[in-house]
Design an enzyme around this catalytic site. Structure first.
Site, PDB file in Angstrom:
ATOM      1  CB  CYS A 195      14.997 -10.312   8.614  1.00  0.00           C
ATOM      2  SG  CYS A 195      14.929 -11.664   7.465  1.00  0.00           S
ATOM      3  NE  ARG A 241      16.603  -4.670   9.675  1.00  0.00           N
ATOM      4  CZ  ARG A 241      17.882  -4.395   9.795  1.00  0.00           C
ATOM      5  NH1 ARG A 241      18.273  -3.141   9.740  1.00  0.00           N
ATOM      6  NH2 ARG A 241      18.784  -5.326   9.980  1.00  0.00           N
ATOM      7  CD1 TRP A 255      14.959  -8.821   1.103  1.00  0.00           C
ATOM      8  CD2 TRP A 255      16.538 -10.348   1.535  1.00  0.00           C
ATOM      9  NE1 TRP A 255      15.808  -8.890   0.021  1.00  0.00           N
ATOM     10  CE2 TRP A 255      16.774  -9.810   0.249  1.00  0.00           C
ATOM     11  CE3 TRP A 255      17.393 -11.341   2.017  1.00  0.00           C
ATOM     12  CZ2 TRP A 255      17.837 -10.211  -0.548  1.00  0.00           C
ATOM     13  CZ3 TRP A 255      18.461 -11.748   1.221  1.00  0.00           C
ATOM     14  CH2 TRP A 255      18.668 -11.176  -0.051  1.00  0.00           C
ATOM     15  CG  ASN A 275      18.239  -9.443  10.961  1.00  0.00           C
ATOM     16  OD1 ASN A 275      18.779  -8.423  11.344  1.00  0.00           O
ATOM     17  ND2 ASN A 275      18.412  -9.897   9.750  1.00  0.00           N
ATOM     18  N   GLY A 276      19.297 -12.652  10.395  1.00  0.00           N
ATOM     19  CA  GLY A 276      20.679 -13.090  10.231  1.00  0.00           C
ATOM     20  C   GLY A 276      20.708 -14.387   9.449  1.00  0.00           C
ATOM     21  CD  GLU A 323      24.929   5.789  -6.017  1.00  0.00           C
ATOM     22  OE1 GLU A 323      25.518   4.709  -6.084  1.00  0.00           O
ATOM     23  OE2 GLU A 323      23.980   6.005  -5.245  1.00  0.00           O
ATOM     24  CE  LYS A 377      20.493   4.884  -5.647  1.00  0.00           C
ATOM     25  NZ  LYS A 377      21.650   4.779  -4.823  1.00  0.00           N
ATOM     26  CD  GLU A 435      19.327   1.003  -5.696  1.00  0.00           C
ATOM     27  OE1 GLU A 435      19.376   0.106  -4.858  1.00  0.00           O
ATOM     28  OE2 GLU A 435      19.940   2.080  -5.574  1.00  0.00           O
ATOM     29  CG  HIS A 472      38.521  -1.141 -25.514  1.00  0.00           C
ATOM     30  ND1 HIS A 472      39.525  -1.375 -26.416  1.00  0.00           N
ATOM     31  CD2 HIS A 472      38.770   0.089 -24.993  1.00  0.00           C
ATOM     32  CE1 HIS A 472      40.367  -0.349 -26.433  1.00  0.00           C
ATOM     33  NE2 HIS A 472      39.921   0.558 -25.572  1.00  0.00           N
ATOM     34  CE  LYS A 505      18.894   2.575   3.664  1.00  0.00           C
ATOM     35  NZ  LYS A 505      19.303   3.246   2.414  1.00  0.00           N
TER      36      LYS A 505
END
Ligand code: F6R
Length: 622
Positions: free
Chosen positions: A2, A27, A76, A112-113, A495, A499, A502, A518, A617
Site C-alpha cells: 500500500c 507498493r 495491496w 498503510n500497515g 537469486e 528473479k 517472481e 537426494h 515492493k
C-alpha cells in the site's frame, strides 16, 4: 504494501495525488482511491479497482475532483479481497459516499500497515452502534478515531493519540476531519511516511519518489508520532500531545532518478544502473585504498568484540546473506548463520551475546526484518543494518547503519539494491578479516582491486545481453527451471531462481548441486531447463558432474561459468561466460545474466515486469 499520499496547498489536490500514487504503484496495485475536499465542503471520495489508470480515467486525471486538500491510496490487499468497497479511503459513516462521491462522514482516512487487534476493536465499535461496510482493518481504525473524537469531544490530535494507544500493529495513517478544513492529520508506527514542504504547500507520502517532483525538503516522522499538516506548515506531536521539533532533510537524488529514463521498464533501467551504484557504494566505504566504516561508527574495538555473525533478512536480501556467508567465513574466519527474518523472530535460538546481527533490507521497512532487528536488540546483541532507504525504520533503529547507494529502486524485483548489498557485505567481511588478523592488509588491497573491476565487468556483460534475449525467447514457455550450483554459486542460483519465478511466473527452484540426487533429480525429464552455475574453481568439476547427471536424464543445460572454462560447451547446450574475477566476488557478475534472463523471459511472456502479480515492493506486514 500500500502507498499513501496527501496534499494541502494552493493547487488542485487530485492531479498531484494521482501523480504521487503513480510513483507508489510498486507498493500495491489492486485498487486505488482519493478523497478530496475544498474548504469546508464535504470530502468527495472516488475509488476504482485494478491499476491506477482506472482511477485516472474515472476522475479525468483528477480534474473531475475539485479541492486543494486531499488524501490518496494505492492498495495491496491484506484484509478483504481487492474490491471497490475494500479500497481506501475509508470513512466513519456507513458507506463511502453518495453517487456524487460526497461523504457525510466526520472522519475519512487512508492507511498503510496492518491493525492486528482489528476484530476486537470492530466488536467494541459494533457494540457502540457502528456499522461496517467493508472487510478492512482500516475502516475499523477510522471508526475508532471517530469514536474517541466524539466520546471525549477532543481535537484531532487527541483523538488520534487515544486511537494509537488502543491499536496494535503498524500504520501510516492519514485522516481528514470534516470540522477541520484544509488540514490533514497523520500518525505513524512501523510503516513508512515522509512529509514534504514547499512554498505554501505540504505533501505526505509513503516514499520520497512520490513527492520528488514537487519538493526535495522532507521531514521524517518518527514512530508513535503524529502531525498536523496545513498549507506550507507541519506541526509534530508525540503520544502525549506535546509538540516535537524536527529537522528538515534535503533529498539528494533527483526526480529523474525515479523515472524510467528511456528504458522500457524500471527493472531494465535498474539492471543497467548497477555499475554506477556499485561504484558509488564502494566509494562510500573505501577511502584512500582502505576500507573505512568510521562514518558508521564501527570501530576496530567493536569488531574485535564480535564472536560470530547472524545475518537476517528476507527474499533477495536473504540471498545476499547466503552469498556473503562464504566470504565472511573465509576472510574473517567468523562463524556465520544466515536466517530468514520471518523464522528468526520466532525461534528460541540461543544467541551469543557478543554476536553481531546484520540485517539486510532495501526498503528498511520489511516487517519481519524490522521485528528480527528489535528481537536481537532486546536480547542485548549489537545490530548492523545494510539498508538502502535513508531514514527508514530499520536505519533508524539499528546500532550501525551501512547505507547502500543504490538510489530509488522502483521495480518490485530487486536488482541494483541486491548488488550494492553484496558490495557492502564483502567490504564488511574484509574489514573484519583485517581487524581480526585473518586477512593481511596486502591480500585485502588485492581484493579491493578485484572489486574495483566489477563495474566495468558488468558493463561488458550488459553489452552482450542480446544472447540472453534470444535464449529467453526460446525458453519463455518452460514449465520448470532448476538452478544448481555449489557454495556462492548456489546462493546466486537462489537469486536467479527468485528473479525467474517472481516476474515470469515459471516454476523454478535452486538447489545446492550436491543435493540433487537426494530427491529433486527425479523431476528432471526430457527438455527440463537446468541452469548450472560454476564460477568457483574448487567446485567447478563437482558442479559439472551434477550437470552431466541432469543431461543424462534429458535436461536442456544452460551453463554459467567464468571465461576460460570453454570445455563447458562440450556438455551444456548454451553457455554464458562472466569475466574472470576472484572467486569470492564472482556472484556480483554471475547474478547479472540471471537478472537479464528473468527480465527477458517476463517480457517474452508479455507480463508486467515491474509490477508482478500479488507482490509489493515493501512488505510491511508479516
Ligand atoms: C525480490 C525482492 C524481495 C525483497 C524482500 C526484502 O526481488 O525484491 O524478495 O528482497 O521482500 O525486501 P527488503 O530488501 O526491502 O527488506
Amino acid at each position: 504494501m500500500c502507498g499513501i499520499v496527501g496534499f494541502v496547498g494552493n493547487q488542485q489536490a487530485a492531479p498531484i495525488l494521482l501523480n504521487g500514487l503513480s510513483k507508489l504503484e510498486y507498493r500495491g496495485y489492486d485498487s486505488a482511491g482519493l478523497a478530496v475536499r475544498s474548504g469546508s465542503e464535504l470530502a468527495e471520495v472516488v475509488k476504482a479497482t485494478g491499476k491506477l489508470k482506472n482511477l485516472r480515467e474515472k476522475t479525468n486525471d483528477g480534474y473531475a475532483l475539485s479541492g486543494n486538500c486531499g488524501i490518496g491510496h494505492t492498495r495491496w490487499a491484506t484484509h478483504g479481497v481487492p474490491s471497490k468497497t475494500n479500497a481506501h479511503p475509508h470513512v466513519s459513516g456507513n458507506c463511502t459516499g453518495s453517487a456524487s462521491g460526497a461523504v457525510e462522514s466526520d472522519v475519512v482516512g487512508v492507511h498503510n500497515g496492518i491493525i492486528e487487534n482489528y476484530q476486537e476493536l470492530k466488536d467494541k465499535l459494533i457494540r457502540h452502534g457502528y456499522q461496517f461496510y467493508s472487510d478492512t482493518d482500516t475502516e475499523v481504525v477510522i471508526k475508532l478515531v471517530d469514536y474517541y473524537y466524539k466520546k471525549y469531544k477532543v481535537g484531532p490530535i487527541d483523538a488520534l493519540a487515544k486511537t494509537m494507544v488502543r491499536v496494535r500493529g503498524s500504520y501510516a495513517l492519514e485522516v481528514m476531519f470534516k470540522d477541520y478544513p484544509d488540514e490533514i492529520y497523520v500518525a505513524r508506527k512501523d510503516s513508512p511516511m515522509i512529509i514534504g514542504i514547499a512554498d505554501g504547500e505540504t505533501y505526505v507520502a509513503s516514499d520520497v519518489p512520490a513527492i520528488l517532483s514537487y519538493t526535495k525538503h522532507v521531514y521524517y516522522i518518527g514512530n508513535n508520532e503524529m502531525a498536523k499538516l496545513s498549507a506550507g506548515n507541519v506541526v509534530f506531536y508525540n503520544l502525549d500531545g506535546d509538540e516535537v521539533e524536527k529537522d528538515l532533510v534535503e533529498i539528494t537524488f533527483s526526480a529523474e532518478a525515479a523515472e524510467k529514463g528511456g528504458y522500457e521498464h524500471f527493472m531494465l533501467k535498474e539492471i543497467h544502473e548497477q555499475p554506477k551504484v556499485i561504484q558509488d557504494t564502494y566509494n562510500a566505504y573505501v577511502k584512500d585504498g582502505d576500507i573505512d566504516f568510521s562514518n558508521v561508527g564501527l570501530t576496530a574495538e567493536d569488531i574485535q568484540a564480535f564472536s560470530n555473525v547472524y545475518i537476517v533478512a528476507c527474499g533477495s536480501a536473504w540471498h545476499v546473506g547466503m552469498a556473503a556467508q562464504y566470504v565472511f567465513e573465509d576472510l574473517a574466519n567468523l562463524p556465520v548463520r544466515v536466517e530468514l527474518a520471518s523464522e528468526f523472530r520466532y525461534r528460541k535460538m540461543p544467541l551469543a551475546s557478543d554476536g553481531l546481527v546484520v540485517v539486510i533490507s532495501q526498503s528498511g521497512e520489511t516487517a519481519d526484518t524490522l521485528a528480527a532487528l528489535r528481537e536481537a536488540k532486546s536480547k542485548g546483541l549489537k545490530t548492523l543494518a545494510i539498508v538502502n532507504v535513508v531514514g527508514s525504520s530499520i536505519a533508524r533503529e539499528a546500532d550501525y547503519v551501512c547505507y547502500t547507494l543504490a538510489g530509488p529502486e522502483i521495480s518490485v524485483a530487486t536488482t541494483k539494491a541486491y548488488s550494492t548489498q553484496l558490495i557492502v557485505a564483502y567490504l564488511l567481511a574484509m574489514k573484519m578479516g583485517v581487524v581480526r588478523g585473518t586477512l593481511s592488509q596486502d591480500v585485502c588491497s588485492g581484493y579491493l582491486k578485484e572489486i574495483e573491476t566489477i563495474p566495468q565487468k558488468i558493463e561488458s556483460l550488459l553489452a552482450d545481453k542480446e544472447r540472453l534475449q534470444w535464449f529467453a525467447s526460446k525458453y519463455s514457455n518452460a514449465h520448470d527451471v532448476f538452478f544448481v550450483g555449489r557454495g556462492i554459486d548456489y546462493a546466486i542460483g537462489l537469486e536467479g531462481s527468485l528473479k525467474m519465478k517472481e516476474i515470469s511466473y515459471i516454476h523454478s527452484e535452486a538447489y545446492a548441486a550436491g543435493e540433487l540426487k537426494h530427491g529433486t533429480i527425479s523431476l528432471i525429464e526430457d527438455g527440463t531447463l537446468v541452469i548450472g552455475i560454476a564460477t568457483q574453481k574448487e567446485l567447478y568439476e563437482k558442479t559439472m558432474s551434477n550437470m552431466v547427471e541432469c543431461k543424462a536424464r534429458g535436461a536442456y543445460l544452460m551453463g554459467l561459468t567464468t571465461s576460460g572454462h570453454y570445455a563447458m560447451e562440450d556438455t551444456a547446450d548454451f553457455v554464458i561466460y562472466i569475466p574472470t574475477i576472484d572467486d569470492h566476488f564472482a556472484g556480483s557478475l554471475s547474478v547479472v545474466p540471471l537478472q537479464l534472463l528473468g527480465y527477458y523471459i517476463s517480457v517474452s511472456r508479455g507480463l508486467d515486469v515491474d509490477k508482478p502479480r500479488n507482490l509489493a515492493k515493501s512488505v510491511t506486514v508479516e
